[in-house]
Design an enzyme around this catalytic site. Sequence first.
Site, PDB file in Angstrom:
ATOM      1  N   TYR A 285       0.834  -1.212   0.000  1.00 17.72           N
ATOM      2  CA  TYR A 285       0.000   0.000   0.000  1.00 17.72           C
ATOM      3  C   TYR A 285       0.866   1.258   0.000  1.00 17.72           C
ATOM      4  O   TYR A 285       0.671   2.177  -0.800  1.00 17.72           O
ATOM      5  CB  TYR A 285      -0.918  -0.041   1.221  1.00 17.72           C
ATOM      6  CG  TYR A 285      -1.604   1.250   1.581  1.00 17.72           C
ATOM      7  CD1 TYR A 285      -2.757   1.661   0.910  1.00 17.72           C
ATOM      8  CD2 TYR A 285      -1.118   2.067   2.604  1.00 17.72           C
ATOM      9  CE1 TYR A 285      -3.404   2.853   1.258  1.00 17.72           C
ATOM     10  CE2 TYR A 285      -1.754   3.245   2.961  1.00 17.72           C
ATOM     11  CZ  TYR A 285      -2.900   3.641   2.281  1.00 17.72           C
ATOM     12  OH  TYR A 285      -3.526   4.803   2.627  1.00 17.72           O
TER      13      TYR A 285
ATOM     14  N   LYS B  67       1.258   4.196  -2.758  1.00 17.14           N
ATOM     15  CA  LYS B  67       1.035   5.620  -2.476  1.00 17.14           C
ATOM     16  C   LYS B  67       2.281   6.441  -2.833  1.00 17.14           C
ATOM     17  O   LYS B  67       2.168   7.571  -3.308  1.00 17.14           O
ATOM     18  CB  LYS B  67       0.648   5.831  -1.017  1.00 17.14           C
ATOM     19  CG  LYS B  67      -0.735   5.272  -0.635  1.00 17.14           C
ATOM     20  CD  LYS B  67      -1.874   6.007  -1.332  1.00 17.14           C
ATOM     21  CE  LYS B  67      -3.230   5.696  -0.692  1.00 17.14           C
ATOM     22  NZ  LYS B  67      -4.355   6.314  -1.415  1.00 17.14           N
TER      23      LYS B  67
HETATM   24  P1  NAD Z   1     -12.693   3.865   3.270  1.00 15.61           P
HETATM   25  O1  NAD Z   1     -12.419   2.408   3.101  1.00 15.61           O
HETATM   26  O2  NAD Z   1     -13.558   4.324   4.387  1.00 15.61           O
HETATM   27  O3  NAD Z   1     -13.280   4.449   1.923  1.00 15.61           O
HETATM   28  C1  NAD Z   1     -12.779   4.043   0.682  1.00 15.61           C
HETATM   29  C2  NAD Z   1     -13.788   4.394  -0.383  1.00 15.61           C
HETATM   30  O4  NAD Z   1     -13.283   3.931  -1.641  1.00 15.61           O
HETATM   31  C3  NAD Z   1     -15.143   3.729  -0.157  1.00 15.61           C
HETATM   32  O5  NAD Z   1     -16.173   4.639  -0.507  1.00 15.61           O
HETATM   33  C4  NAD Z   1     -15.130   2.555  -1.152  1.00 15.61           C
HETATM   34  O6  NAD Z   1     -16.415   2.227  -1.614  1.00 15.61           O
HETATM   35  C5  NAD Z   1     -14.287   3.151  -2.281  1.00 15.61           C
HETATM   36  N1  NAD Z   1     -13.655   2.116  -3.105  1.00 15.61           N
HETATM   37  C6  NAD Z   1     -12.831   1.115  -2.683  1.00 15.61           C
HETATM   38  N2  NAD Z   1     -12.493   0.328  -3.728  1.00 15.61           N
HETATM   39  C7  NAD Z   1     -13.119   0.849  -4.825  1.00 15.61           C
HETATM   40  C8  NAD Z   1     -13.162   0.484  -6.196  1.00 15.61           C
HETATM   41  N3  NAD Z   1     -12.476  -0.571  -6.657  1.00 15.61           N
HETATM   42  N4  NAD Z   1     -13.908   1.245  -7.031  1.00 15.61           N
HETATM   43  C9  NAD Z   1     -14.583   2.315  -6.573  1.00 15.61           C
HETATM   44  N5  NAD Z   1     -14.579   2.721  -5.293  1.00 15.61           N
HETATM   45  C10 NAD Z   1     -13.857   1.983  -4.426  1.00 15.61           C
HETATM   46  O7  NAD Z   1     -11.235   4.551   3.331  1.00 15.61           O
HETATM   47  P2  NAD Z   1     -10.755   5.968   3.938  1.00 15.61           P
HETATM   48  O8  NAD Z   1     -10.072   5.697   5.210  1.00 15.61           O
HETATM   49  O9  NAD Z   1     -11.854   6.946   3.865  1.00 15.61           O
HETATM   50  O10 NAD Z   1      -9.604   6.339   2.877  1.00 15.61           O
HETATM   51  C11 NAD Z   1      -9.829   7.159   1.757  1.00 15.61           C
HETATM   52  C12 NAD Z   1      -8.492   7.462   1.107  1.00 15.61           C
HETATM   53  O11 NAD Z   1      -7.630   8.099   2.052  1.00 15.61           O
HETATM   54  C13 NAD Z   1      -7.754   6.220   0.625  1.00 15.61           C
HETATM   55  O12 NAD Z   1      -7.063   6.515  -0.575  1.00 15.61           O
HETATM   56  C14 NAD Z   1      -6.772   5.950   1.747  1.00 15.61           C
HETATM   57  O13 NAD Z   1      -5.661   5.227   1.303  1.00 15.61           O
HETATM   58  C15 NAD Z   1      -6.414   7.363   2.156  1.00 15.61           C
HETATM   59  N6  NAD Z   1      -5.882   7.508   3.517  1.00 15.61           N
HETATM   60  C16 NAD Z   1      -6.660   7.217   4.611  1.00 15.61           C
HETATM   61  C17 NAD Z   1      -6.140   7.434   5.897  1.00 15.61           C
HETATM   62  C18 NAD Z   1      -6.966   7.201   7.158  1.00 15.61           C
HETATM   63  O14 NAD Z   1      -6.467   7.420   8.273  1.00 15.61           O
HETATM   64  N7  NAD Z   1      -8.230   6.809   7.058  1.00 15.61           N
HETATM   65  C19 NAD Z   1      -4.820   7.879   6.048  1.00 15.61           C
HETATM   66  C20 NAD Z   1      -4.062   8.145   4.916  1.00 15.61           C
HETATM   67  C21 NAD Z   1      -4.602   7.980   3.656  1.00 15.61           C
END
Ligand code: NAD
Length: 248
Positions: free
Chosen positions: A148, A152
């Site tokens: 992952y 990124k």
């Molecule tokens: P989450 O799992 O709550 O949400 C992910 C979203 O992406 C969901 O709406 C899901 O339906 C959608 N998704 C997943 N696979 C998909 C696909 N193949 N096609 C279409 N939609 C798809 O995740 P989150 O925590 O809200 O993370 C959102 C972004 O932020 C991600 O890119 C994640 O890597 C990044 N991020 C999150 C955090 C954190 O602390 N939560 C930290 C750093 C980066």
Amino acid sequence: MALSIDLSGKVVLVTGGSRGIGRGITESFVAAGATVVTCARSEAEPLPGTSHVRCDVRDPDSVQAMVDGIVATHGRLDVLVNNAGGAPAADAATASPRFHDKIIGLNLSSPLLVAQVANQVMQAQGSGSIVNITSISAHRPAPTIAAYAAAKAGLESLTKSLAMEWGPAVRVNSIEVGLCRTEQTDDHYGGDDRVAKIEATIPLGRMARPDEVGGVAVFLASDLASYVSGASVGCHGGGEPPVFLHIN
Ligand code: NAD
């Protein structure tokens, strides 16, 4: 110069925009007056003021159909936020090749695919902005989420390359997100006590709210960032302190 962000008339696609950080991003663009389309692999109730499309961002035909549909309905596409992503924890030594392919596919190949299709529309209309959601883990060792974090880091690199290839019409930037509180935080980190201990290590004293990531995305998409391209903006509350500070 009066400083305000009004994105009325702008059409925005937020992938994975119906929950988690994506939801905060979506709500921020709605608050700025934009027309917002979200997508996910499954149907979802559209958030207020938005529409929702079923699309798997890993599938080229599905992505092309989604962008064609947005242009057919709204006449343009001004902003893409590549937010869909994530990964379960896994041991890099034993995870299957298929697992690693899927993680890199979702977090690196898919944002490139959606960006390519969006860029075609944006180049034709002469303007556009792409915001890639990356992670603080892209820039440090990331045990348990190695593939992952590598994906990124790749997306950070891609941001800079695409900004160079697709300017001047299209700006491409990234937001390097730190820990952010979502519906999954307690499950992921093991409840309130553990979350509080983690938050105590963050310079700003807490995890981000999804709308705080949204605020940065709105800024990057707006004319206030008209000379910002190929940039990575940290949204991590000050970052991760070095480990020696926590050893008694
Ligand atoms: P989450 O799992 O709550 O949400 C992910 C979203 O992406 C969901 O709406 C899901 O339906 C959608 N998704 C997943 N696979 C998909 C696909 N193949 N096609 C279409 N939609 C798809 O995740 P989150 O925590 O809200 O993370 C959102 C972004 O932020 C991600 O890119 C994640 O890597 C990044 N991020 C999150 C955090 C954190 O602390 N939560 C930290 C750093 C980066």
